[in-house]
Design an enzyme around this catalytic site. Sequence first.
Site, PDB file in Angstrom:
ATOM      1  N   LYS A   1     -10.497   4.225   2.890  1.00 35.60           N
ATOM      2  CA  LYS A   1     -10.135   3.538   1.645  1.00 35.60           C
ATOM      3  C   LYS A   1     -11.407   2.989   1.008  1.00 35.60           C
ATOM      4  CE  LYS A   1      -6.680  -0.036   0.412  1.00 35.60           C
ATOM      5  NZ  LYS A   1      -5.608  -0.861   1.015  1.00 35.60           N
TER       6      LYS A   1
ATOM      7  N   SER B   1      -1.349  -0.347  -0.842  1.00 36.39           N
ATOM      8  CA  SER B   1      -2.449   0.043  -1.709  1.00 36.39           C
ATOM      9  C   SER B   1      -3.330   1.144  -1.133  1.00 36.39           C
ATOM     10  CB  SER B   1      -3.317  -1.175  -2.007  1.00 36.39           C
ATOM     11  OG  SER B   1      -3.887  -1.713  -0.819  1.00 36.39           O
TER      12      SER B   1
ATOM     13  N   SER C   1       0.213  -2.448   3.169  1.00 35.20           N
ATOM     14  CA  SER C   1      -0.534  -1.354   2.552  1.00 35.20           C
ATOM     15  C   SER C   1      -0.930  -0.221   3.491  1.00 35.20           C
ATOM     16  CB  SER C   1      -1.786  -1.908   1.860  1.00 35.20           C
ATOM     17  OG  SER C   1      -1.420  -2.680   0.745  1.00 35.20           O
TER      18      SER C   1
END
Length: 463
Positions: A79, A155, A179
């Site tokens: 990420k 996310s 997330s």
Amino acid sequence: MSILEGTAAGIAAAVRAGDVTAAAVTEAALLRIERTNPHLNAFTDVTAERARTEAAAVDATIAAGRDPGPLAGVPFAVKNLFDIAGLPTRAGSKINRDRPPAAADGPLIRRLNGAGAVLLGGLNMGEYAYDFTGENAHDGPARNPHDPTRMTGGSSGGSGGAVAAGMVPLALGSDTNGSIRVPSSFCGIFGLKPTYGRLPRTGSFPFVDSFDHLGPFARSVADLAAAYDAMQGPDAGDAACTAWGVEPVATDLAKGTDGLRIAVAGGYFRRGGEAQAYEAVDRCAAALGVSREVEIPEAARARAAAFVISNVEGAALHLDTVRSRADDYDPEVRDRLISGAMIPGTWYVKAQRFRRWFHARMLEVFRDVDVILAPATPVTAPKLGQKTMVLDGVEMLLRPNIGIYTQPISFIGLPVAAVPLHGLGAMPIGVQVIAPPWREDLALRVAHTLEAAGVATAPVAGA
């Protein structure tokens, strides 16, 4: 079948045996990203030359007769809130692109590299991790590999999409309110949110310091456990990681579930979702021979308190930047941060007090059970751009309510393995396997049993 559609363990074994080179695996992954990413938008940065250099080093280590590590030649990506040397740490934002490039990799990247894994780049995410959808206002939405018209969840949306599409067998994400578990559910893969403080967050951009966790995604439980084991260990840069003094513990999946007391979460966790969410839990329970149900006390209040703490801590982190660069934020993120700045301090104090009470009550629950099963999301992946959903006959905003089942759990930092179920409908959906603090091994053992039984599976989308 492409080697990338197998497991990380299979790739590492083939590289170590000399059946394939790490360089060849890396080139295959880069080619797959080149062909697939334009349709799915999982990667924001591809570190091709770095990957080739790391792969060559793995091959040279093997040629010299030395051990390259348990993840030899395994491609992975992270990420884009993780520090990657030479790249600005975006955290999904427009603003952070103006930051100087990171001087060094974050410790979890270094640990995976040390185990022989090869970094391929940074992954798309919701802005500043304040998102459950995977839709980024600046980089565009990550698209679900099972249906590109649908969300990956957020996310850590790029992480979920990249693993589900077979671009990489391993990815790292973060989980504050869900997330890791939400993209695992929507994309149909395995994910692990460890205990708060188990893996260091040093070298990552924060969101809510008292909730933030980092963890892996994979398409098999063995791969999930291998990545997790390679990353364990304290780091002086993260006070949450050093305060507990908990030593790394190798995961032994072979122990299975014999003797474990497993229950299904009732009450709050049997309301507010679609039938498929509960069917997924029931199938897992049936496969494990579980009929017991337990009540998690005041879960709705735990979710409300989690919202208060998230909004306040997130607002405190961003308030100066919101004042100076408001137009450079995703409007939905900006407005939630502004609202957090207006929450009275007494609410925050009450939420933290309730948090301590809730933690104590959950420890009491775990005196009688070892593992709890609960839905990961109330729905399967919604359509991109969808703003509302109807649950129990009530239309509600989609974005804040995707995490109704994940927030009460991360609120007190419990370890959770997310397991995917396919075939219950057009899209996959996930189940949370929740364990007591520091017992990731229990959650992973249950997940492994469900995988071995063929209940929880993570096929490559479109393969």
